[in-house]
Design a protein around this motif. Sequence first.
Motif, PDB file in Angstrom:
ATOM      1  N   ASN A  92       3.112  -6.075   0.344  1.00  0.00           N
ATOM      2  CA  ASN A  92       1.659  -6.264   0.415  1.00  0.00           C
ATOM      3  C   ASN A  92       1.247  -7.725   0.597  1.00  0.00           C
ATOM      4  O   ASN A  92       0.064  -8.039   0.555  1.00  0.00           O
ATOM      5  CB  ASN A  92       0.969  -5.665  -0.816  1.00  0.00           C
ATOM      6  CG  ASN A  92       1.481  -6.227  -2.129  1.00  0.00           C
ATOM      7  OD1 ASN A  92       2.346  -7.104  -2.152  1.00  0.00           O
ATOM      8  ND2 ASN A  92       0.958  -5.703  -3.228  1.00  0.00           N
ATOM      9  N   TYR A  93       2.212  -8.602   0.824  1.00  0.00           N
ATOM     10  CA  TYR A  93       1.860  -9.961   1.237  1.00  0.00           C
ATOM     11  C   TYR A  93       1.300  -9.963   2.659  1.00  0.00           C
ATOM     12  O   TYR A  93       0.563 -10.868   3.044  1.00  0.00           O
ATOM     13  CB  TYR A  93       3.067 -10.891   1.174  1.00  0.00           C
ATOM     14  CG  TYR A  93       3.253 -11.579  -0.146  1.00  0.00           C
ATOM     15  CD1 TYR A  93       2.520 -12.715  -0.481  1.00  0.00           C
ATOM     16  CD2 TYR A  93       4.176 -11.089  -1.075  1.00  0.00           C
ATOM     17  CE1 TYR A  93       2.704 -13.355  -1.701  1.00  0.00           C
ATOM     18  CE2 TYR A  93       4.366 -11.722  -2.299  1.00  0.00           C
ATOM     19  CZ  TYR A  93       3.621 -12.856  -2.606  1.00  0.00           C
ATOM     20  OH  TYR A  93       3.797 -13.484  -3.815  1.00  0.00           O
ATOM     21  N   CYS A  94       1.693  -8.964   3.463  1.00  0.00           N
ATOM     22  CA  CYS A  94       1.148  -8.857   4.823  1.00  0.00           C
ATOM     23  C   CYS A  94       0.535  -7.469   4.978  1.00  0.00           C
ATOM     24  O   CYS A  94      -0.420  -7.140   4.287  1.00  0.00           O
ATOM     25  CB  CYS A  94       2.196  -9.183   5.877  1.00  0.00           C
ATOM     26  SG  CYS A  94       3.731  -8.231   5.794  1.00  0.00           S
ATOM     27  N   ASP A  95       1.084  -6.632   5.855  1.00  0.00           N
ATOM     28  CA  ASP A  95       0.493  -5.310   6.073  1.00  0.00           C
ATOM     29  C   ASP A  95       1.254  -4.196   5.380  1.00  0.00           C
ATOM     30  O   ASP A  95       1.030  -3.016   5.654  1.00  0.00           O
ATOM     31  CB  ASP A  95       0.363  -5.012   7.569  1.00  0.00           C
ATOM     32  CG  ASP A  95       1.702  -4.984   8.292  1.00  0.00           C
ATOM     33  OD1 ASP A  95       2.707  -5.471   7.722  1.00  0.00           O
ATOM     34  OD2 ASP A  95       1.752  -4.494   9.436  1.00  0.00           O
ATOM     35  N   GLY A  96       2.180  -4.552   4.480  1.00  0.00           N
ATOM     36  CA  GLY A  96       2.858  -3.548   3.674  1.00  0.00           C
ATOM     37  C   GLY A  96       1.959  -3.054   2.557  1.00  0.00           C
ATOM     38  O   GLY A  96       0.926  -3.674   2.251  1.00  0.00           O
ATOM     39  N   HIS A  97       2.341  -1.956   1.932  1.00  0.00           N
ATOM     40  CA  HIS A  97       1.477  -1.328   0.925  1.00  0.00           C
ATOM     41  C   HIS A  97       1.906  -1.618  -0.514  1.00  0.00           C
ATOM     42  O   HIS A  97       1.091  -1.518  -1.431  1.00  0.00           O
ATOM     43  CB  HIS A  97       1.445   0.185   1.142  1.00  0.00           C
ATOM     44  CG  HIS A  97       0.966   0.590   2.496  1.00  0.00           C
ATOM     45  ND1 HIS A  97      -0.324   0.365   2.920  1.00  0.00           N
ATOM     46  CD2 HIS A  97       1.611   1.187   3.532  1.00  0.00           C
ATOM     47  CE1 HIS A  97      -0.462   0.822   4.157  1.00  0.00           C
ATOM     48  NE2 HIS A  97       0.697   1.319   4.552  1.00  0.00           N
TER      49      HIS A  97
ATOM     50  N   GLY B 220      20.442   3.363  -2.687  1.00  0.00           N
ATOM     51  CA  GLY B 220      21.825   2.984  -2.457  1.00  0.00           C
ATOM     52  C   GLY B 220      22.056   1.791  -1.548  1.00  0.00           C
ATOM     53  O   GLY B 220      23.187   1.546  -1.108  1.00  0.00           O
ATOM     54  N   PHE B 221      21.021   1.022  -1.275  1.00  0.00           N
ATOM     55  CA  PHE B 221      21.209  -0.183  -0.465  1.00  0.00           C
ATOM     56  C   PHE B 221      21.922  -1.250  -1.287  1.00  0.00           C
ATOM     57  O   PHE B 221      21.661  -1.421  -2.481  1.00  0.00           O
ATOM     58  CB  PHE B 221      19.865  -0.720   0.033  1.00  0.00           C
ATOM     59  CG  PHE B 221      19.261   0.088   1.143  1.00  0.00           C
ATOM     60  CD1 PHE B 221      19.695  -0.076   2.450  1.00  0.00           C
ATOM     61  CD2 PHE B 221      18.256   1.004   0.882  1.00  0.00           C
ATOM     62  CE1 PHE B 221      19.145   0.671   3.473  1.00  0.00           C
ATOM     63  CE2 PHE B 221      17.698   1.754   1.901  1.00  0.00           C
ATOM     64  CZ  PHE B 221      18.148   1.592   3.208  1.00  0.00           C
ATOM     65  N   GLU B 222      22.795  -1.982  -0.625  1.00  0.00           N
ATOM     66  CA  GLU B 222      23.527  -3.066  -1.280  1.00  0.00           C
ATOM     67  C   GLU B 222      23.121  -4.438  -0.756  1.00  0.00           C
ATOM     68  O   GLU B 222      23.378  -5.450  -1.407  1.00  0.00           O
ATOM     69  CB  GLU B 222      25.032  -2.884  -1.078  1.00  0.00           C
ATOM     70  CG  GLU B 222      25.594  -1.617  -1.703  1.00  0.00           C
ATOM     71  CD  GLU B 222      27.070  -1.468  -1.411  1.00  0.00           C
ATOM     72  OE1 GLU B 222      27.849  -2.333  -1.861  1.00  0.00           O
ATOM     73  OE2 GLU B 222      27.440  -0.493  -0.729  1.00  0.00           O
ATOM     74  N   SER B 223      22.502  -4.475   0.413  1.00  0.00           N
ATOM     75  CA  SER B 223      22.114  -5.734   1.036  1.00  0.00           C
ATOM     76  C   SER B 223      20.786  -5.514   1.755  1.00  0.00           C
ATOM     77  O   SER B 223      20.709  -4.725   2.696  1.00  0.00           O
ATOM     78  CB  SER B 223      23.192  -6.191   2.034  1.00  0.00           C
ATOM     79  OG  SER B 223      22.810  -7.373   2.695  1.00  0.00           O
ATOM     80  N   VAL B 224      19.733  -6.196   1.303  1.00  0.00           N
ATOM     81  CA  VAL B 224      18.417  -5.995   1.905  1.00  0.00           C
ATOM     82  C   VAL B 224      17.721  -7.332   2.114  1.00  0.00           C
ATOM     83  O   VAL B 224      17.997  -8.326   1.436  1.00  0.00           O
ATOM     84  CB  VAL B 224      17.504  -5.078   1.054  1.00  0.00           C
ATOM     85  CG1 VAL B 224      18.104  -3.702   0.891  1.00  0.00           C
ATOM     86  CG2 VAL B 224      17.198  -5.705  -0.292  1.00  0.00           C
ATOM     87  N   GLY B 225      16.805  -7.316   3.051  1.00  0.00           N
ATOM     88  CA  GLY B 225      15.972  -8.481   3.314  1.00  0.00           C
ATOM     89  C   GLY B 225      14.513  -8.098   3.233  1.00  0.00           C
ATOM     90  O   GLY B 225      14.079  -7.117   3.835  1.00  0.00           O
ATOM     91  N   VAL B 226      13.763  -8.855   2.467  1.00  0.00           N
ATOM     92  CA  VAL B 226      12.318  -8.661   2.346  1.00  0.00           C
ATOM     93  C   VAL B 226      11.646  -9.788   3.125  1.00  0.00           C
ATOM     94  O   VAL B 226      12.016 -10.970   2.972  1.00  0.00           O
ATOM     95  CB  VAL B 226      11.879  -8.675   0.870  1.00  0.00           C
ATOM     96  CG1 VAL B 226      10.369  -8.534   0.757  1.00  0.00           C
ATOM     97  CG2 VAL B 226      12.577  -7.557   0.105  1.00  0.00           C
ATOM     98  N   LEU B 227      10.680  -9.445   3.941  1.00  0.00           N
ATOM     99  CA  LEU B 227      10.038 -10.448   4.788  1.00  0.00           C
ATOM    100  C   LEU B 227       8.548 -10.183   4.918  1.00  0.00           C
ATOM    101  O   LEU B 227       8.017  -9.213   4.374  1.00  0.00           O
ATOM    102  CB  LEU B 227      10.698 -10.489   6.166  1.00  0.00           C
ATOM    103  CG  LEU B 227      11.058  -9.195   6.920  1.00  0.00           C
ATOM    104  CD1 LEU B 227       9.849  -8.354   7.216  1.00  0.00           C
ATOM    105  CD2 LEU B 227      11.807  -9.514   8.190  1.00  0.00           C
ATOM    106  N   CYS B 228       7.882 -11.066   5.621  1.00  0.00           N
ATOM    107  CA  CYS B 228       6.468 -10.880   5.898  1.00  0.00           C
ATOM    108  C   CYS B 228       6.211 -11.217   7.365  1.00  0.00           C
ATOM    109  O   CYS B 228       6.891 -12.058   7.951  1.00  0.00           O
ATOM    110  CB  CYS B 228       5.610 -11.768   4.995  1.00  0.00           C
ATOM    111  SG  CYS B 228       6.109 -13.495   4.968  1.00  0.00           S
ATOM    112  N   HIS B 229       5.244 -10.515   7.948  1.00  0.00           N
ATOM    113  CA  HIS B 229       4.776 -10.912   9.269  1.00  0.00           C
ATOM    114  C   HIS B 229       4.211 -12.321   9.159  1.00  0.00           C
ATOM    115  O   HIS B 229       3.368 -12.592   8.303  1.00  0.00           O
ATOM    116  CB  HIS B 229       3.661  -9.979   9.751  1.00  0.00           C
ATOM    117  CG  HIS B 229       4.129  -8.631  10.192  1.00  0.00           C
ATOM    118  ND1 HIS B 229       4.869  -8.452  11.327  1.00  0.00           N
ATOM    119  CD2 HIS B 229       3.944  -7.402   9.648  1.00  0.00           C
ATOM    120  CE1 HIS B 229       5.122  -7.157  11.475  1.00  0.00           C
ATOM    121  NE2 HIS B 229       4.590  -6.501  10.469  1.00  0.00           N
TER     122      HIS B 229
END
Length: 281
Positions: free
Chosen positions: A15-20, A34-43
């Motif tokens: 929710n920093y950009c258009d996420g909910h 079950g994810f082991e490697s993720v990336g969180v980003l913003c537009h």
Amino acid sequence: MKEGFIKSNYHIHTNYCDGHDPASDMIDAAIQKGFESVGVLCHSFYPFSSDWHIPVHEHAAFFAEMKCLKEKFTSIKLYTGVEADFVRGMCTPDFSHFKDFNPDYIIGSVHYIEGKDGLFTVDGPEAEILDGIKNHFGGSSKKAVQEYFYLERLMLEKNDFTILGHPDLVRKHNDSLSLFNENDSWYKKELKLLAKKIASSGICCEINTGAMSRGFTKLPYPSPYFLELLYEAKVPVTVSTDAHSCENIDFWYDNALEYIKKAGYTETVYLKDGKYEFQKI
């Protein structure tokens, strides 16, 4: 998935950009799936803002929060990135452009088509797309699509980023608007030119299921034909869901692995300390 497969996803919006949902909720959901490697980003349209990009003054807060979340969520490898738009003279997906924030990775994306008198989003509301094609390209969908792919190639030629985002985004509304025929020779030529450019750039391309989860397309980006071209060009790929809510954090993920295997791929890419690592699927 083979035993020991590292389930990864580097296209998660908050929710920093258009996420909910907040970043912490998205990470929780990723762990549960079950994810082991993720990336969180913003537009990011840095140094500018829009109603769907992160406000320019909130970049520092986003990276600060993600630093705290990395310390909190120790059971998952967590990366912080930006999905940076490429608009000449305004924003560019290049690490030097974001040096004040030091992102772990950057997704480079073209959302805007540049016309003779301005910009319009290729994946925005249908009315905006139709008006943009009419006002900037004299009503020629072909010219607008060709401009989109030209901008994709230009972005790959001039910038330093990690992953190419949804490379045939122009398909998003094509089922409903019938803007072009994907079997036309001119369109296939554009895909061949882009596949060649991606290969020469050394950039990884994402298999993106985001438009599917939101009901716009029946298949991911890239299309089956485009994916076969990428395989022939030896372009590495990674699966992402372009999730804007917790419920879509792993949308069509296992199917996407089968989708790329059908094109000939036997490996996908995940990130390790900012570099590509290959693994069997």
